[in-house]
Each structure stands twice: as structure tokens, then as C-alpha cells.
Design a protein around this motif. Sequence first.
Motif, mmCIF file in Angstrom:
data_model
loop_
_atom_site.group_PDB
_atom_site.id
_atom_site.type_symbol
_atom_site.label_atom_id
_atom_site.label_comp_id
_atom_site.label_asym_id
_atom_site.label_seq_id
_atom_site.Cartn_x
_atom_site.Cartn_y
_atom_site.Cartn_z
ATOM 1 N N THR A 78 -8.739 11.991 23.967
ATOM 2 C CA THR A 78 -8.198 11.652 25.310
ATOM 3 C C THR A 78 -6.728 12.920 24.587
ATOM 4 O O THR A 78 -5.668 13.281 25.047
ATOM 5 C CB THR A 78 -7.333 10.082 25.095
ATOM 6 O OG1 THR A 78 -7.505 9.936 23.541
ATOM 7 C CG2 THR A 78 -8.720 9.748 26.203
ATOM 8 N N ASP A 79 -6.881 13.639 23.369
ATOM 9 C CA ASP A 79 -5.762 14.497 23.229
ATOM 10 C C ASP A 79 -6.495 15.659 23.032
ATOM 11 O O ASP A 79 -7.287 15.756 22.150
ATOM 12 C CB ASP A 79 -5.046 13.764 21.612
ATOM 13 C CG ASP A 79 -3.728 14.289 20.789
ATOM 14 O OD1 ASP A 79 -4.009 15.293 21.777
ATOM 15 O OD2 ASP A 79 -4.145 14.390 19.711
ATOM 16 N N PRO A 80 -6.448 15.856 23.788
ATOM 17 C CA PRO A 80 -7.032 17.658 24.424
ATOM 18 C C PRO A 80 -6.717 18.456 22.594
ATOM 19 O O PRO A 80 -7.341 19.382 21.986
ATOM 20 C CB PRO A 80 -6.185 18.406 25.395
ATOM 21 C CG PRO A 80 -5.069 17.971 24.993
ATOM 22 C CD PRO A 80 -5.205 16.362 25.006
ATOM 23 N N CYS A 81 -4.850 18.116 21.954
ATOM 24 C CA CYS A 81 -4.760 19.290 21.162
ATOM 25 C C CYS A 81 -6.105 18.378 18.989
ATOM 26 O O CYS A 81 -5.730 19.619 18.410
ATOM 27 C CB CYS A 81 -3.252 18.551 20.450
ATOM 28 S SG CYS A 81 -2.426 19.112 21.600
ATOM 29 N N ARG A 141 -6.892 -6.676 28.525
ATOM 30 C CA ARG A 141 -7.719 -5.790 29.069
ATOM 31 C C ARG A 141 -7.226 -4.672 30.243
ATOM 32 O O ARG A 141 -7.338 -3.641 30.678
ATOM 33 C CB ARG A 141 -9.229 -6.593 30.042
ATOM 34 C CG ARG A 141 -10.320 -6.826 29.741
ATOM 35 C CD ARG A 141 -11.055 -7.099 30.866
ATOM 36 N NE ARG A 141 -10.923 -8.091 31.178
ATOM 37 C CZ ARG A 141 -10.901 -9.209 30.644
ATOM 38 N NH1 ARG A 141 -12.212 -9.462 29.504
ATOM 39 N NH2 ARG A 141 -10.838 -11.054 31.063
ATOM 40 N N GLU A 142 -5.921 -5.851 30.137
ATOM 41 C CA GLU A 142 -4.735 -5.229 30.988
ATOM 42 C C GLU A 142 -3.975 -4.340 30.079
ATOM 43 O O GLU A 142 -3.687 -3.150 30.587
ATOM 44 C CB GLU A 142 -3.293 -6.292 31.469
ATOM 45 C CG GLU A 142 -2.351 -5.811 31.955
ATOM 46 C CD GLU A 142 -1.890 -7.353 32.138
ATOM 47 O OE1 GLU A 142 -0.446 -7.142 32.032
ATOM 48 O OE2 GLU A 142 -2.129 -8.020 31.743
ATOM 49 N N GLN A 143 -3.932 -4.066 28.546
ATOM 50 C CA GLN A 143 -2.806 -3.290 27.400
ATOM 51 C C GLN A 143 -4.044 -2.778 26.659
ATOM 52 O O GLN A 143 -3.058 -1.286 25.946
ATOM 53 C CB GLN A 143 -2.088 -3.798 26.816
ATOM 54 C CG GLN A 143 -1.823 -4.515 27.699
ATOM 55 C CD GLN A 143 0.204 -5.416 27.717
ATOM 56 O OE1 GLN A 143 -0.126 -6.095 26.233
ATOM 57 N NE2 GLN A 143 1.219 -5.567 27.755
ATOM 58 N N LEU A 144 -5.127 -3.224 26.248
ATOM 59 C CA LEU A 144 -5.393 -2.998 24.902
ATOM 60 C C LEU A 144 -6.868 -1.860 24.914
ATOM 61 O O LEU A 144 -6.765 -0.651 24.881
ATOM 62 C CB LEU A 144 -5.561 -3.093 24.025
ATOM 63 C CG LEU A 144 -6.128 -3.670 22.249
ATOM 64 C CD1 LEU A 144 -5.452 -2.819 21.456
ATOM 65 C CD2 LEU A 144 -6.551 -4.850 21.788
ATOM 66 N N ILE A 145 -7.667 -2.148 26.159
ATOM 67 C CA ILE A 145 -8.902 -1.740 25.671
ATOM 68 C C ILE A 145 -9.115 -0.643 27.141
ATOM 69 O O ILE A 145 -10.096 -0.641 28.001
ATOM 70 C CB ILE A 145 -9.820 -2.234 25.739
ATOM 71 C CG1 ILE A 145 -10.133 -4.105 26.431
ATOM 72 C CG2 ILE A 145 -10.074 -3.360 24.087
ATOM 73 C CD1 ILE A 145 -11.093 -4.797 26.224
ATOM 74 N N PHE A 158 -5.964 1.122 22.410
ATOM 75 C CA PHE A 158 -6.627 1.593 22.104
ATOM 76 C C PHE A 158 -7.343 2.897 21.753
ATOM 77 O O PHE A 158 -7.979 3.469 20.833
ATOM 78 C CB PHE A 158 -8.150 0.127 22.685
ATOM 79 C CG PHE A 158 -9.349 0.432 21.010
ATOM 80 C CD1 PHE A 158 -9.438 0.091 20.290
ATOM 81 C CD2 PHE A 158 -10.599 0.768 21.968
ATOM 82 C CE1 PHE A 158 -10.472 -0.127 19.271
ATOM 83 C CE2 PHE A 158 -11.730 1.623 20.787
ATOM 84 C CZ PHE A 158 -11.640 0.480 19.805
ATOM 85 N N ASP A 159 -7.184 3.929 22.816
ATOM 86 C CA ASP A 159 -6.835 5.387 22.702
ATOM 87 C C ASP A 159 -6.213 5.524 21.591
ATOM 88 O O ASP A 159 -6.930 6.744 21.550
ATOM 89 C CB ASP A 159 -6.908 5.233 24.112
ATOM 90 C CG ASP A 159 -7.802 4.960 25.128
ATOM 91 O OD1 ASP A 159 -8.744 4.800 24.934
ATOM 92 O OD2 ASP A 159 -7.504 4.858 26.441
ATOM 93 N N LYS A 160 -4.904 5.048 21.094
ATOM 94 C CA LYS A 160 -4.296 5.766 20.983
ATOM 95 C C LYS A 160 -4.645 6.543 18.989
ATOM 96 O O LYS A 160 -4.567 7.521 18.758
ATOM 97 C CB LYS A 160 -3.088 5.020 20.524
ATOM 98 C CG LYS A 160 -2.083 4.561 21.447
ATOM 99 C CD LYS A 160 -1.049 6.172 21.665
ATOM 100 C CE LYS A 160 -0.272 5.638 23.291
ATOM 101 N NZ LYS A 160 0.304 6.602 24.040
ATOM 102 N N ALA A 161 -5.798 5.383 18.622
ATOM 103 C CA ALA A 161 -5.789 6.047 17.287
ATOM 104 C C ALA A 161 -7.031 6.241 17.096
ATOM 105 O O ALA A 161 -7.588 5.718 15.884
ATOM 106 C CB ALA A 161 -5.549 4.698 16.380
ATOM 107 N N ASN A 162 -8.016 4.995 17.353
ATOM 108 C CA ASN A 162 -9.800 4.763 17.888
ATOM 109 C C ASN A 162 -10.934 6.246 18.503
ATOM 110 O O ASN A 162 -10.104 5.950 19.280
ATOM 111 C CB ASN A 162 -10.102 3.495 18.240
ATOM 112 C CG ASN A 162 -9.135 2.129 17.543
ATOM 113 O OD1 ASN A 162 -9.459 1.990 16.109
ATOM 114 N ND2 ASN A 162 -8.106 1.873 18.077
ATOM 115 N N ALA A 163 -11.383 6.193 17.441
ATOM 116 C CA ALA A 163 -12.321 7.401 17.783
ATOM 117 C C ALA A 163 -13.203 7.268 18.761
ATOM 118 O O ALA A 163 -13.981 7.960 19.707
ATOM 119 C CB ALA A 163 -13.376 7.886 16.529
ATOM 120 N N THR A 164 -13.554 5.970 19.529
ATOM 121 C CA THR A 164 -14.356 5.049 19.715
ATOM 122 C C THR A 164 -13.671 5.067 21.562
ATOM 123 O O THR A 164 -13.815 4.070 22.241
ATOM 124 C CB THR A 164 -15.057 4.053 19.353
ATOM 125 O OG1 THR A 164 -14.180 2.665 19.462
ATOM 126 C CG2 THR A 164 -16.648 4.074 18.857
ATOM 127 N N GLY A 165 -11.876 5.639 20.805
ATOM 128 C CA GLY A 165 -11.097 5.475 22.568
ATOM 129 C C GLY A 165 -12.029 5.939 23.917
ATOM 130 O O GLY A 165 -12.628 7.344 23.436
#
Length: 631
Positions: free
Chosen positions: A298-301, A412-416, A422-429
Amino acid sequence: MPSYTVTVSTGSQWFAGTDDYIYITLVGTERCSERTLLDKPLYNDFERGAVDSYDVRVDENLGEIVLVKIEKKRYWVQDDWYCKYVTVKTPGGDYLEFPCFRWLVDDKEVVLRDARAHLPQDDKTSLVKQHRQKELERRRKTYRWKEWQPGIPMSIDANRHKDLPRDIQFDTEKGVDFVLNYSKAIENLCVNQFMHMFQSSWSDFADFEKIFVRIKNTISEYVMKHWKEDFMFGYQFLNGCNPVVIKKCTKIPEKFPVTDEMVNVSLEREMTLEEEIEAGNIYIADYEVLEGITANCTDPCTLQYIAAPMCLLYKNAQKKIMPIAIQLGQTPGDDSPIFLPTDAKYDWLLAKIWVRSADFQYHQNITHLLRTHLITEVFAIAMYRQLPAVHPVYKLLMPHIRFTIAINTKAREQLICECGIFDKANATGGGGHVQLIQKGVKSLTFRSLCFPDIIKARGLDNKEELPTYFYRDDGNRVWEATKSFVSDVVHIYYTSDETLQEDEEIQAFIKDVCSFGMQDFDYCEFPKSLKTREDLSEYLTAIVFTASAQHAAVNFGQYDWYSWIPNAPSTMRRPPPNKKGITDVNWIIHSLPDRGRSSWHLGAVWALSQYQECELYLGSYPDRALHRATP
């Protein structure tokens, strides 16, 4: 003229009270009372936490009171009311409790039965039979199944928390607002300054203390001091946040070609590796399920990576679990070396870090999310759809799964969700978590929810062999205590196995879980019916244990074990090493999460480890009228 005293209890939640008109009708076996207005608007009755009493006068005795109808009519603006229960004192001095524990929204009426539990075959009059059937018809329209993602257990048909039925929402949405809770966590942890420092690596291991020093405890401090040591690495397989992966090794897998020559220096009993295996001293942790999972992009950088390692573990002479070999992929070869304790210091340390990162992904997605939250939601939805409030199993299960649907919906609304926290810091985001759960479902059988079975299946049931496996020991005690309690309740109402087989509602509940909740997956092996009271006791014990003890075991220790970032990296920023001798401390630092992701990770595990205000210990039943399960 006979008079009945009606006592109405209003909930203590914020905004539970109302200024609307409240009417009541008592329904007896002989006749009904007149529709009676209990209070006029603005008379200060039905306020938050209030208990108000009224007299209902009738011309003749009503007979046995079997139902109580409550109506709320709007006075001015929408004014929802939470009614806890109604108590009726008869002219003869008897007291009857009618639990409500629900919201009356807009112009709404509810019809209540008394607090005693009844099986469907116990209801003899058409009046109570119709009430029971209408309740279930209403519930099935309200609680609908929906597929969140293909190949995953079904969830509730609601996209947002506020779309849920009012009765299963949290009393205050702020209590389960992940964004708000993360913001509080970031503030409490004083890591605001690092939140947006993505791509900015820490300078060394000690630098991580800048986000660790604010809130620490005995366990987290001990982890920080000892995380590099092999005994701490091995101990977490038994009693850390994810004590469910390790299993006894009966044969070295071909895909993990560890030889005696590689590890004999780590073996303490003057036995070969094969002899140690035969003696039951070798264990393995295999993260094969992570193979092929797409890493967060999700982060191209920032490129992020996931590995599917294997770790061979040895029970030494002191009966401590120690790592003796690690392979960071599922395919052996020159570019997938087997790392050993005798390797260079940082080669071995980085290999262990990769295992810890894989363990973190497995824990969050499979152990925690799938095997406690999502599966408990299946049981909860099926319960609402198939069991009326008067059913003893409804009363038994309700305290344990009361808010599961609400917190899962909010997740499901905010986290996953896509672009969620969850996308912010997790490799499986970024979608990898969905792939991982889909793969994890294939091992989610009913037997795997039965604690003693799954411990035995992993070959870890012998207490003498592993005396420090406290997760197993404590879990067995709680399982047995829960099963004893559940069995007692089951045997009160089901006097024989035939009584169970004749209960159409409980059989519909069991079938709904398998056929709809688990979508009749070929591999799930959930029963579609139950024939014996022993089977039902075990089934209900699995539900209660999963929703309470198992969730507590794998959730509330997250800050203890995961707050020291190098011990449980939520993501890795360099690929696994494909050869030995290239790793130094800078390589490791640039592999670990950057400052921004570390801060998000820390906020996450702190927030997830907090207790809710409504959290209760097992065996606590303050809403006695709702959960009363004795005849």
C-alpha cells in the motif's frame, strides 16, 4: 379490585432514559389487563438508572401472568429507551421477573416472557408458542448472514456499526472506535512525533526505547532485556501471545533437511538427532500457511516482506525449549540456508526475528481474528436467528458473545477494511490478511476448537514432558470448569438424549452454524445435528471457551509480548537473507519496521490489550434476570 404492582428498571447507560409515553399490558392465562399508561412525559420517570413502580388495577384476577407487553409512543423527538426488566407483584404476593434488556426505538412494542427458561416442547399453550415463533421470525429478518470475503466464515449483514440492530450495538460507539482508541494510545504512549516518520529507520536497538519507555510493565521490560536470548525465543512458543503453533516433531520433514551434524552441538544428552526425536525431545513450528501470501504494497515508498519459516526446537536437560535450526522458506536449497545457533551472531539473530515476525502475522490473522472473533460471530448470529430469549442455551451463551458482532463489525469498518488501520504497519495488510485467513479456515474444524483435543493433536498433552507449558495447564483447568458448568445446565433442561433430539430450535442452531455460518465447507467438519447431551455440552463449552478464555489468552498479553518491536516485528523491510555471513546490525535495523510503522504497531497492541468497561470475569452474571437458567 385486584391490583398488580409493576416495577420497571431503566438501564444505566448514557441516554438510556426516555420522556416518551410508556404503556403496559399484562397477559394472563385467564384474561388481559387494560392497556395502562405508566407515566406521562416529563414526570421524571424512566430516567437513566431509575427503578419505577406503578399499580395496574384490574376488574378480575388475570390468572397466571405469562406475557408482559410494553409499548413506547413518541412524545416529541426520537427518544430511545433501554428497559432492563419488569417485575410484576401479583395480588397474592408472588413476584415474577420479565427480562427485557433491549432498546425500544421510535414507536415500538416488545412482548416479554418471564425469566424462566423453557425448551420449545415445554410450551403447551398456543399463546406462548405463537410468541416464541414470532420472536424468531422477527430475528431472522433482522440478523441476516453476509459473506464478508469469499472462503471466510459468514458475518452479519451490516457494513457499519450503526447499521447493526440497536440491541447488539455497544452502549457507546466511542468504546469500540478503533481510530479514537488508537489516537488515545498514541497520546498515552507519547509517540505522536514518530507517527508519520515512515522510511525513517531507527539508529540501533537501543533507539527503540524512545517509544517504549512511556508505558512498560514487568513482562515487557523483561522481554526488552532478554529478547535476543534463545530461551526467551523458545519460551514464547509455550506461553507467549501465540502458544498454538509448536508441536512435537516425530520426523524431520523433507522440506527441512536438518542433519545430526548440523545440530549435535546443541544436543545435551549425548544422543543423535534421530534418538532425540524418538525420545520426544524435538519440536517444530512450521509457518507453511504464510507461503505465497502477498506482502503489503500500500506504500509504494516501502517494500515489505513476508516469510514462511520453519523452526526446529529442542527440549534441553532443564526442559527448556531452545531453537536449534531455522529455515526461512518452505523450499530447501542453496538460496535457503538452514541457520544455526553456531552461526555468526547476527545471522542467527535475524533468523529468529524472521520467525517472530511470521509468528506475529499468524497470531493476528489466524489465532486471534479468525479463531476467536470471526468464529464466535458465526455462533452469535446463529443463536440470534434460531434461539428465542427464553431458550436455556440462549441464556447460557448470551453473556459470552454479547458484543462480538459489534466489535467485529467495527473492525471490518475501520481496522481490517481496505485502507484501514491494519494496512498502516502490518506486512499482511493490503489484502494479505484476507488471503491468510482464507488459508487458515481450511484447518478450522470443530475439533480444533475443543481445547484438550487440539493440545493432544500437537503432541503436547503430557505435563511431565513440558512442565512449563502454562497455557496448556491453565487452559485445561478453565475448559474442565466450563464444561462442568455447561453440562450441569444442559442436564437440568434435557432430561434425556431424546429430549435434545426433539428440540427443533437447538438442532436448527447447530445446522445454521455449519450450513450457513461455515458455508458447509468440506473441510470444516462441524456437526449438523447433535444426538447426545454429552455432545451438546462439549459443543457449548467450545463456544464459551473460545469467546472467553481462549480470546483472553491470545489477546490481552499483546502489549506484554509485542511492545518491544524487535521481538515481534509487524513487518519486515528487507527480504529474508538467502545466504549466511552478510548480516550485521545495520542490516537488521533496516529490516525492522521504521519509526512510523513502529509507532502504529505500538499503538495497536496497546489499544488491543485494554479491557472494555463492560468486561466481566467468567462466572459473573450481573444481569441475573436475563441469564437466569434454572427452572
